[in-house]
Design a protein around this motif. Structure first.
Motif, mmCIF file in Angstrom:
data_model
loop_
_atom_site.group_PDB
_atom_site.id
_atom_site.type_symbol
_atom_site.label_atom_id
_atom_site.label_comp_id
_atom_site.label_asym_id
_atom_site.label_seq_id
_atom_site.Cartn_x
_atom_site.Cartn_y
_atom_site.Cartn_z
ATOM 1 N N ARG A 84 0.826 -1.208 0.000
ATOM 2 C CA ARG A 84 0.000 0.000 0.000
ATOM 3 C C ARG A 84 0.860 1.258 0.000
ATOM 4 N NH1 ARG A 84 -1.831 -0.417 4.700
ATOM 5 N NH2 ARG A 84 -0.648 1.265 5.660
ATOM 6 N N GLU A 85 1.898 1.280 0.831
ATOM 7 C CA GLU A 85 2.734 2.469 0.953
ATOM 8 C C GLU A 85 3.610 2.678 -0.273
ATOM 9 O OE1 GLU A 85 4.925 2.165 4.583
ATOM 10 O OE2 GLU A 85 3.115 2.002 5.827
ATOM 11 N N ARG A 86 4.140 1.614 -0.832
ATOM 12 C CA ARG A 86 5.073 1.756 -1.956
ATOM 13 C C ARG A 86 4.360 1.873 -3.297
ATOM 14 N NH1 ARG A 86 10.605 0.823 -2.848
ATOM 15 N NH2 ARG A 86 11.111 0.245 -5.007
ATOM 16 N N TYR A 87 3.304 1.076 -3.483
ATOM 17 C CA TYR A 87 2.667 0.995 -4.793
ATOM 18 C C TYR A 87 1.236 1.522 -4.815
ATOM 19 C CZ TYR A 87 6.588 -2.230 -5.402
ATOM 20 O OH TYR A 87 7.827 -2.799 -5.421
ATOM 21 N N GLY A 88 0.710 1.881 -3.650
ATOM 22 C CA GLY A 88 -0.674 2.332 -3.588
ATOM 23 C C GLY A 88 -1.663 1.215 -3.794
ATOM 24 N N ALA A 89 -1.242 -0.026 -3.533
ATOM 25 C CA ALA A 89 -2.101 -1.184 -3.784
ATOM 26 C C ALA A 89 -3.186 -1.307 -2.715
ATOM 27 C CB ALA A 89 -1.267 -2.456 -3.819
ATOM 28 N N ILE A 141 -3.572 -8.958 -2.511
ATOM 29 C CA ILE A 141 -3.903 -10.383 -2.470
ATOM 30 C C ILE A 141 -3.808 -10.985 -3.868
ATOM 31 C CG2 ILE A 141 -5.774 -12.035 -2.104
ATOM 32 C CD1 ILE A 141 -6.689 -10.192 0.214
ATOM 33 N N ALA A 142 -4.322 -10.273 -4.859
ATOM 34 C CA ALA A 142 -4.281 -10.770 -6.240
ATOM 35 C C ALA A 142 -2.843 -10.907 -6.725
ATOM 36 C CB ALA A 142 -5.061 -9.827 -7.157
ATOM 37 N N SER A 143 -2.002 -9.946 -6.359
ATOM 38 C CA SER A 143 -0.592 -9.996 -6.759
ATOM 39 C C SER A 143 0.105 -11.204 -6.145
ATOM 40 C CB SER A 143 0.115 -8.708 -6.338
ATOM 41 O OG SER A 143 1.491 -8.775 -6.634
ATOM 42 N N ARG A 144 -0.133 -11.433 -4.856
ATOM 43 C CA ARG A 144 0.498 -12.579 -4.196
ATOM 44 C C ARG A 144 -0.021 -13.895 -4.784
ATOM 45 N NH1 ARG A 144 -0.333 -9.326 0.399
ATOM 46 N NH2 ARG A 144 -2.043 -10.630 1.179
ATOM 47 N N SER A 145 -1.295 -13.940 -5.112
ATOM 48 C CA SER A 145 -1.857 -15.155 -5.711
ATOM 49 C C SER A 145 -1.216 -15.450 -7.061
ATOM 50 C CB SER A 145 -3.367 -15.016 -5.870
ATOM 51 O OG SER A 145 -4.007 -14.897 -4.611
ATOM 52 N N ARG A 146 -1.005 -14.400 -7.840
ATOM 53 C CA ARG A 146 -0.342 -14.575 -9.143
ATOM 54 C C ARG A 146 1.071 -15.104 -8.971
ATOM 55 N NH1 ARG A 146 1.884 -9.768 -12.913
ATOM 56 N NH2 ARG A 146 2.623 -11.011 -14.661
#
Length: 218
Positions: free
Chosen positions: A63-68, A74-79
């Motif tokens: 959230r802090e680095r990429y604004g995710a 969660i989607a990124s980690r799942s990928r």
């Protein structure tokens, strides 16, 4: 006699795409084995240099680095987890996974680069962080990785205690930033040709073949 391809890999121990990128590189090296031998040298890059000793939750870091958003994280980690499965990498991410400071890990990798055990240590550190979910900022975790890599634990402990290779790591990081490496992994082939990101094995093989063709033509 096969041609020689030397690949400098700029990466971080806590970068999942760096682990994925190297697994793809291993496949590419096997695919081109009849034409060239691929050697590797690892170089430091810190994704989270200001992270405290006990790390930071990955969700907060994203959230802090990429604004995710939490859903995007969660989607990124799942990928990453699914991609890892296809390459034999067990990314054991959970909601509580953390990112850690990797500076001491890079110091040990610089030391291992002098003994020929750098890749073995890098792989052991990947396993400690991604699969075992251990804090690779802790000396005991780092030394366990050294042991797993078949390197001298006592010598590594002396490196950690002395602060050795700190200046080398900082200088290397500054060098690659000066070379416009702003994200990892990045692969430099034969000191000239840069491949950004975790490319698949087929793409890497095509690049390797183009490099060999160009150098043969010269």
């Amino acid at each position: 006699m096969p041609a020689q391809l030397h690949v400098d890999i700029i990466s971080d121990v806590v970068c999942p795409w760096c682990a994925i990128g190297y697994a793809q590189l291993e496949r590419a090296a096997a695919m081109i084995a009849g034409r060239a031998e691929v050697s590797v040298r690892w170089h430091p890059f810190e994704l989270a240099p200001d992270t405290p000793k006990d790390g930071q939750r990955l969700a907060d870091y994203s959230r802090e680095r990429y604004g995710a958003t939490p859903e995007q994280a969660i989607a990124s980690r799942s990928r990453i987890i699914e991609t890892g499965k296809t390459l034999g990498i067990d990314f054991a991410y959970s909601a509580d996974s953390r990112i850690y400071n990797s500076f001491d890990a890079h110091r040990l990798l610089a030391w291992a680069g002098e003994t020929g055990g750098q890749t073995a240590l890098k792989q052991a550190l990947f396993a400690a962080y991604f699969t075992a979910q251990r804090n690779i900022a802790e000396a005991e975790v780092l030394l366990d990785a050294v042991t797993a890599a078949g390197l001298d634990r006592d010598a590594a402990a002396a490196v950690l205690a002395s602060g050795a290779h700190a200046d080398q790591v900082r200088a290397e990081q500054a060098h690659w930033i000066d070379q416009n490496v702003t994200g990892v992994p990045a692969f430099i082939v034969n000191g000239t040709y840069m491949i950004p990101g975790a490319q698949d094995a087929e793409t890497l093989t095509r690049v390797f073949e183009r490099v060999l063709d160009r150098e043969n033509a010269q």
